[in-house]
Design a protein around this motif. Sequence first.
Motif, PDB file in Angstrom:
ATOM      1  N   HIS A 120       8.972 -13.290  -9.036  1.00  0.00           N
ATOM      2  CA  HIS A 120      10.429 -13.402  -8.950  1.00  0.00           C
ATOM      3  C   HIS A 120      11.094 -12.061  -9.242  1.00  0.00           C
ATOM      4  N   GLU A 121      10.484 -11.278 -10.126  1.00  0.00           N
ATOM      5  CA  GLU A 121      11.095 -10.010 -10.529  1.00  0.00           C
ATOM      6  C   GLU A 121      10.734  -8.858  -9.594  1.00  0.00           C
ATOM      7  N   ARG A 148      15.118  -7.703  -3.713  1.00  0.00           N
ATOM      8  CA  ARG A 148      15.458  -8.557  -4.845  1.00  0.00           C
ATOM      9  C   ARG A 148      16.883  -8.310  -5.313  1.00  0.00           C
ATOM     10  N   GLN A 149      17.280  -7.043  -5.347  1.00  0.00           N
ATOM     11  CA  GLN A 149      18.637  -6.716  -5.779  1.00  0.00           C
ATOM     12  C   GLN A 149      19.665  -7.347  -4.846  1.00  0.00           C
ATOM     13  N   ARG A 150      19.307  -7.414  -3.587  1.00  0.00           N
ATOM     14  CA  ARG A 150      20.248  -7.935  -2.584  1.00  0.00           C
ATOM     15  C   ARG A 150      20.194  -9.458  -2.469  1.00  0.00           C
ATOM     16  N   TYR A 151      18.986 -10.025  -2.578  1.00  0.00           N
ATOM     17  CA  TYR A 151      18.817 -11.455  -2.298  1.00  0.00           C
ATOM     18  C   TYR A 151      18.267 -12.255  -3.473  1.00  0.00           C
ATOM     19  N   GLY A 152      18.133 -11.634  -4.650  1.00  0.00           N
ATOM     20  CA  GLY A 152      17.439 -12.269  -5.766  1.00  0.00           C
ATOM     21  C   GLY A 152      18.004 -13.584  -6.236  1.00  0.00           C
ATOM     22  N   ASP A 153      19.277 -13.862  -5.949  1.00  0.00           N
ATOM     23  CA  ASP A 153      19.876 -15.117  -6.408  1.00  0.00           C
ATOM     24  C   ASP A 153      19.921 -16.180  -5.313  1.00  0.00           C
ATOM     25  N   THR A 154      19.174 -15.962  -4.231  1.00  0.00           N
ATOM     26  CA  THR A 154      19.193 -16.914  -3.117  1.00  0.00           C
ATOM     27  C   THR A 154      17.993 -17.858  -3.184  1.00  0.00           C
ATOM     28  N   THR A 155      18.135 -18.982  -2.498  1.00  0.00           N
ATOM     29  CA  THR A 155      17.028 -19.929  -2.391  1.00  0.00           C
ATOM     30  C   THR A 155      15.840 -19.295  -1.686  1.00  0.00           C
ATOM     31  N   TRP A 157      14.855 -16.183  -1.648  1.00  0.00           N
ATOM     32  CA  TRP A 157      14.071 -15.288  -2.512  1.00  0.00           C
ATOM     33  C   TRP A 157      13.154 -16.101  -3.429  1.00  0.00           C
ATOM     34  N   ARG A 158      13.653 -17.215  -3.932  1.00  0.00           N
ATOM     35  CA  ARG A 158      12.818 -18.056  -4.782  1.00  0.00           C
ATOM     36  C   ARG A 158      11.633 -18.610  -3.998  1.00  0.00           C
TER      37      ARG A 158
END
Length: 272
Positions: A120-121, A148-155, A157-158
């Motif tokens: 995740h990181e 990750r900086q751009r999409y890290g909070d998206t479904t 990316w998870r």
Amino acid sequence: MPEAAIDANADADGLTVGQVSARLGVTVRALHHWDEIGLARPSLRTAAGYRLYTADDLARLHRIVVYREIGLGLDRIRAVLDDSTADVPGGLRAQRTQVAERIARLQQLGAGLDRMIEAHERGLLLTVEQQAAIFGPEWDPDGPAQARQRYGDTTQWRQYAERAASRGPEEWQAVADAMAGLDRALGEAMDAGVAPGSPEANRLVERHREVFASYFPLTRRMQVCLGRMYEADPGFAAHYDGIRAGLAAWFRRLVDADARAHGIDPDTATWQ
């Protein structure tokens, strides 16, 4: 109160259920249950009928708590305490083996959680050298961190991180090979004059969605958005146009035609 004082008090007057509960860290409900099933019954009662545990009762309860903490079931605990013929050391060795196996499973689970956190990181759990060997010398090792900086909070990316956590170099090599094979197929199809909306074009669009699923599930609407990005983003456009001049725009037309065939307006499609 010191332990010796408690035990002396238990000898003289007995301890109540509440006192034993506090002393051993066992719930009153558990003590009542053990009493009901005959595993650990208080030896004394007050004139009013309240249960009182003696020092011997307390010693038995200590053993029950210890055996329960190492994983023995109540029936097995009863056998250990009451059956003089029971092979106590053998039973404990067997339990020790089970505990060791459980520890090994928990360690594996912990290692898996560590990989999931790291995925995740970081995105890619590969060294810079492994990335270059798998994805080629033009690969930017800072790309995953930027993603990750751009999409890290998206479904997405998870979902990507969950897949990445279980992949090593061999699995990523298979992904890279599949992407490279698709790129070659697109270049050859463009050379052959494959037209948007044709069966062959639609098969290529479907193949792109299947290959891309190595990262995260891709809907047709999301694929339309990717097609736009392939054409508009300088980095993606350089990659595809490096395969064949104009390939990024051509592939977008293939994706748009396939979307229309499935009732999707490419001009209004959003990332969903």
